[in-house]
Each structure stands twice: as structure tokens, then as C-alpha cells.
Design an enzyme around this catalytic site. Structure first.
Site, PDB file in Angstrom:
ATOM      1  N   HIS A  98       0.839  -1.192   0.000  1.00 34.84           N
ATOM      2  CA  HIS A  98       0.000   0.000   0.000  1.00 34.84           C
ATOM      3  C   HIS A  98       0.878   1.247   0.000  1.00 34.84           C
ATOM      4  O   HIS A  98       2.054   1.205   0.388  1.00 34.84           O
ATOM      5  CB  HIS A  98      -0.918  -0.008   1.211  1.00 34.84           C
ATOM      6  N   GLU A 100       0.831   3.835   1.882  1.00 27.58           N
ATOM      7  CA  GLU A 100       1.303   4.197   3.225  1.00 27.58           C
ATOM      8  C   GLU A 100       2.504   3.347   3.618  1.00 27.58           C
ATOM      9  O   GLU A 100       3.470   3.840   4.200  1.00 27.58           O
ATOM     10  CB  GLU A 100       0.185   3.994   4.263  1.00 27.58           C
ATOM     11  N   CYS A 126      -6.193   1.306   5.202  1.00 31.67           N
ATOM     12  CA  CYS A 126      -6.779   0.064   5.695  1.00 31.67           C
ATOM     13  C   CYS A 126      -6.325  -0.129   7.147  1.00 31.67           C
ATOM     14  O   CYS A 126      -5.452   0.585   7.631  1.00 31.67           O
ATOM     15  CB  CYS A 126      -6.333  -1.118   4.822  1.00 31.67           C
ATOM     16  N   CYS A 129      -2.513  -0.779   7.508  1.00 27.12           N
ATOM     17  CA  CYS A 129      -1.735   0.460   7.416  1.00 27.12           C
ATOM     18  C   CYS A 129      -1.960   1.348   8.633  1.00 27.12           C
ATOM     19  O   CYS A 129      -1.039   2.023   9.084  1.00 27.12           O
ATOM     20  CB  CYS A 129      -2.075   1.207   6.130  1.00 27.12           C
TER      21      CYS A 129
END
Length: 168
Positions: A98, A100, A126, A129
Site C-alpha cells: 500500500h 502508506e 486500511c 496500514c
């Protein structure tokens, strides 16, 4: 002339200057940069960008894509599509990291502390993260769009991380 300059400066020392609160402007600026960063993503579904910021300075950026050296999804296809996995479910089954995660890894790789920083993300993080963001010491999360993971908000609420949605 020196006396005039000294008098002018002395008057400035005691003058009250208006303080402009432009945090909203800065938030808009950095969320726009997150959307720009997302354009680098090779994801075939959702292009996500993240920008880690401290003291109005960019520390790191990231976008969703597979690890360095691994073929990109726009080249080999999406494992999630092949297995029929819905958005927001089984995040661990994906070739990509992801945005992040990539931003935090970039900061770690270059020895940049994220403690006390903010992160601007094109989409709500999410819950995986969210855990990383919390343990990285990030205190504020600004995001541009929703993501189907309600656990994220619980993590941020319980740990005191400021969390708000902002359109670019």
C-alpha cells in the site's frame, strides 16, 4: 538614518502581527500532492498515493505497487482479480504494498523519523496500514476518499490519532 531604522525596528518589536491560521491551506496542498504521487501507481484498480509531512516539509512519499524488482500488476495481472477477492477483504493477498507502507518504508530506508508527523493519503488507510501509521508515531491522517475497512477508525480513535477526510 540609523536612528530612523532603530526607531522603526523598535516599533516592530512591540507590534502585534496578525497570526494567520492556514492549516487548511496546507492540508489542501499536501492532499493534492498525494493525488499527484498516486499517478505513479501501477495498480489496475485503485491508484493510491501517500505523503508523510512534518513541520510543513515532505519527509517521504509512496504509492501502491509491488516490491522493487517484482513485476508490476499492469504487466502480469492482478492476483485479486484472478481469485475473485473483493475490495477491502484479504488485503494480504496482493502483489502490491500500500502507498502508506511504501512511504513509511522509504522513510525507514533513509533514516527519517516519522514521529509526530502527518500523513496525507488519497484513500482512507486500511486497518493494517493504520497499525503501521500508529506505531510510526504519526499523529494526523488526512485522506481523500473512503475505503471499506471500519476497523481503521477504531484504531485511530482509541490511539488519539487525528483522522479526517478532505477532498482535493
Amino acid at each position: 538614518m540609523k536612528d530612523r531604522v532603530d526607531e522603526y525596528i523598535k516599533n516592530l518589536i512591540y507590534k502585534e502581527f496578525p497570526k494567520k491560521n492556514n492549516d487548511e491551506e496546507w492540508d489542501q496542498y499536501f492532499i493534492k500532492i498525494a493525488f499527484l504521487v498516486s499517478e505513479r501507481s501501477s495498480c489496475t484498480h485503485r491508484k493510491v498515493g501517500a505523503v508523510v509531512v512534518k513541520d510543513k516539509r515532505i519527509l517521504a512519499t509512496g504509492y501502491n505497487q509491488p516490491p522493487s524488482g517484482f513485476p508490476h500488476c499492469d504487466e502480469i495481472g492482478c492476483i485479486r482479480d484472478d481469485l475473485g477477492i473483493k475490495s477491502g477483504e484479504h488485503q494480504e493477498i496482493c502483489y502490491g504494498l500500500h502507498a502508506e507502507q511504501n512511504a513509511l518504508m522509504q522513510a525507514a530506508k533513509f533514516g527519517i523519523s516519522t514521529d509526530g508527523a502527518s500523513i496525507y493519503v488519497t484513500h482512507q488507510p486500511c486497518s493494517i496500514c493504520a497499525r503501521l501509521i500508529i506505531n510510526a508515531g504519526i499523529k494526523k491522517v488526512i485522506y481523500g476518499g473512503n475505503y471499506p475497512d471500519a476497523l481503521t477508525k477504531l484504531f485511530f480513535k482509541q490511539t488519539g490519532v487525528e483522522f479526517k477526510m478532505m477532498k482535493k
